[in-house]
Design an enzyme around this catalytic site. Structure first.
Site, PDB file in Angstrom:
ATOM      1  N   HIS A 244       0.790  -1.239   0.000  1.00 43.97           N
ATOM      2  CA  HIS A 244       0.000   0.000   0.000  1.00 43.97           C
ATOM      3  C   HIS A 244       0.826   1.294   0.000  1.00 43.97           C
ATOM      4  O   HIS A 244       0.710   2.133  -0.887  1.00 43.97           O
ATOM      5  CB  HIS A 244      -0.904   0.025   1.244  1.00 43.97           C
ATOM      6  CG  HIS A 244      -1.733  -1.197   1.421  1.00 43.97           C
ATOM      7  ND1 HIS A 244      -2.893  -1.418   0.709  1.00 43.97           N
ATOM      8  CD2 HIS A 244      -1.582  -2.285   2.222  1.00 43.97           C
ATOM      9  CE1 HIS A 244      -3.419  -2.577   1.072  1.00 43.97           C
ATOM     10  NE2 HIS A 244      -2.641  -3.119   1.987  1.00 43.97           N
TER      11      HIS A 244
HETATM   12  C1  BDR Z   1      -2.860   0.613   5.385  1.00 43.44           C
HETATM   13  O1  BDR Z   1      -3.056   0.064   6.673  1.00 43.44           O
HETATM   14  C2  BDR Z   1      -1.846  -0.342   7.237  1.00 43.44           C
HETATM   15  O2  BDR Z   1      -1.993  -1.601   7.801  1.00 43.44           O
HETATM   16  C3  BDR Z   1      -0.810  -0.278   6.150  1.00 43.44           C
HETATM   17  O3  BDR Z   1       0.445   0.097   6.665  1.00 43.44           O
HETATM   18  C4  BDR Z   1      -1.355   0.751   5.209  1.00 43.44           C
HETATM   19  O4  BDR Z   1      -0.968   2.052   5.581  1.00 43.44           O
HETATM   20  C5  BDR Z   1      -3.539  -0.266   4.357  1.00 43.44           C
HETATM   21  O5  BDR Z   1      -4.901  -0.323   4.597  1.00 43.44           O
END
Ligand code: BDR
Ligand code: CA
Length: 314
Positions: A244
Site C-alpha cells: 500500500h
Molecule cells: C494501510 O493500513 C496499514 O496496515 C498499512 O500500513 C497501510 O498504511 C492499508 O490499509
C-alpha cells in the site's frame, strides 16, 4: 532536473510504511525528507516510533529526525493491526534496537513549525497511517492549511470496498474524524485508495528483483515483504499481497504511473455498519466540491521497476 520536493513522512511502520520510507531515501535527487513523524496505527506509538528509527538506521540515515506524534485517534480508542504486521509491527527481519534518539519535540508541533518556517506551498505531507497528527496540527494551527503544497495519503477505498471492515480501509477507519478534517481543510489532497494498492501485488518475480539487489536494506525489505504478504495471500488467494504505502512516494516521483480524477470525498462518521468508509463521488452525481484527486489505476510493473531501481540506491 525537476526541483527537489521537501516532504514530511507521517507514518505508523508497518512493513509497507518501511517500503515507502526506503523509496524516499533512495530518491535523494527528487525528495528531501525534512523529518518523519510517527502516529499510533498498525501498532501503538512506542512501537511505530521505534520502528521508524530502526528503518532509518537500517538505511544508514541516522541524520533523519524522527518525532513521535499522537498516541491515539482524535476521538476514538486505538485499533491496531498486529494480525497483519506482527507483534512488533515490523516482523520479518531481525533488526537491531535503535540507537538514535527520538526528537523531544512533539510530531504535531514539528509539522506546524516546519510549515510555518518553510516558504508557503513548498512542503508536501506524505501520510502512510491514520491522519491523527495532521488533524491535530490543523486544529492547533489552522493557518498551516494554505501553506501545504500537497498531501498525498494512503487511505480509503471505494470500488474495492474495505480491508478492515467491508466498507472501510484501515487508516481511515482508525481515525475517521481526522480523515474528514483533512478532507475539509482545503489542502490539495491526492488519495491512494485500496483501488490502486490492490493492483500492487508483491508477485514472486518482483520480490526476487529486490532480493537480487543484495544489500542489507534490500534483503531486510524482502524479509518484511515475505512476512507481510502471508496474511493477504491467505485472504485474497493471490501470488503476493498488496503493497500500500509506497504508492504515495511513487506518485511524487512518477505521477504518470497513476490515473485518477478530481472528486468529492466524504468520510462516514456515524453508521456502525459503514463507519470509516470513504464515499467518493466518482461519477459526479452531487455538486459537492472536489476535495481530492482520487487515484484508481496504476502501472504496476512500472511501479515495481521504480521500487527496485530506488531500493538499490539506499
Ligand atoms: C494501510 O493500513 C496499514 O496496515 C498499512 O500500513 C497501510 O498504511 C492499508 O490499509
Ligand atoms: Ca501504514
Amino acid at each position: 532536473m525537476a526541483e527537489k520536493r521537501k516532504i514530511i513522512i507521517d507514518t505508523d511502520p508497518g512493513q509497507d510504511d518501511a517500503a515507502a520510507i526506503l523509496l524516499a531515501f533512495g530518491s535523494p535527487e527528487e525528495l528531501e525528507v525534512l523529518g518523519i513523524t510517527t502516529v499510533a496505527g498498525n501498532v501503538p506509538l512506542a512501537l511505530t516510533s521505534r520502528n521508524a528509527r530502526m528503518i532509518c538506521e537500517l538505511c544508514g540515515r541516522q541524520d533523519i529526525k524522527v518525532f513521535a506524534g499522537a498516541d491515539r485517534p482524535v476521538k476514538r480508542p486505538l485499533i491496531t493491526a498486529e494480525h497483519v504486521h506482527g507483534k512488533t509491527g515490523l516482523d520479518g527481519p531481525v533488526l537491531p534496537a535503535p540507537t538514535m534518539a527520538l526528537q523531544e519535540q512533539h510530531g504535531v508541533d514539528f509539522i506546524i513549525e516546519t510549515l510555518r518556517r518553510e516558504p508557503a506551498g513548498t512542503v508536501t505531507l506524505c501520510t502512510l497511517g491514520p491522519l491523527t497528527n495532521i488533524a491535530l496540527a490543523l486544529e492547533k494551527a489552522p493557518d498551516i492549511a494554505p501553506r501545504v503544497r500537497e498531501l498525498v495519503m494512503m487511505g480509503g477505498g471505494f470500488f474495492e470496498g474495505g480491508n478492515i471492515t467491508p466498507a472501510a480501509e484501515f487508516n481511515i477507519y482508525v481515525d475517521p474524524e481526522a480523515a474528514q478534517a483533512v478532507l475539509k481543510s482545503g489542502i490539495p489532497v491526492v488519495m491512494m485508495p485500496l483501488d490502486v494498492t490492490h493492483q500492487l501485488l508483491t508477485l514472486k518475480k518482483r520480490v526476487e528483483a529486490i532480493r537480487a539487489i543484495g544489500t542489507r536494506p534490500a534483503i531486510a525489505m524482502v524479509e518484511m515483504l515475505e512476512f507481510f504478504e502471508r496474511f493477504d495471500v491467505e485472504k485474497y488467494g493471490s501470488d503476493g499481497g498488496p503493497l500500500h504505502d509506497p504508492s504515495t512516494v511513487a506518485y511524487l516521483l512518477k505521477p504518470e504511473l497513476f490515473k485518477g480524477r478530481d472528486c468529492n470525498v466524504e468520510v462516514e462518521l456515524e453508521s456502525e455498519l459503514t463507519v470509516g468508509m470513504t464515499v467518493v463521488d466518482w461519477w459526479q452525481v452531487t455538486d459537492r466540491k472536489h476535495n481530492a484527486k482520487v487515484m484508481r489505476h496504476v502501472d504496476s510493473d512500472g511501479f515495481f521497476a521504480l521500487l527496485a531501481e530506488r531500493f538499490a540506491r539506499v
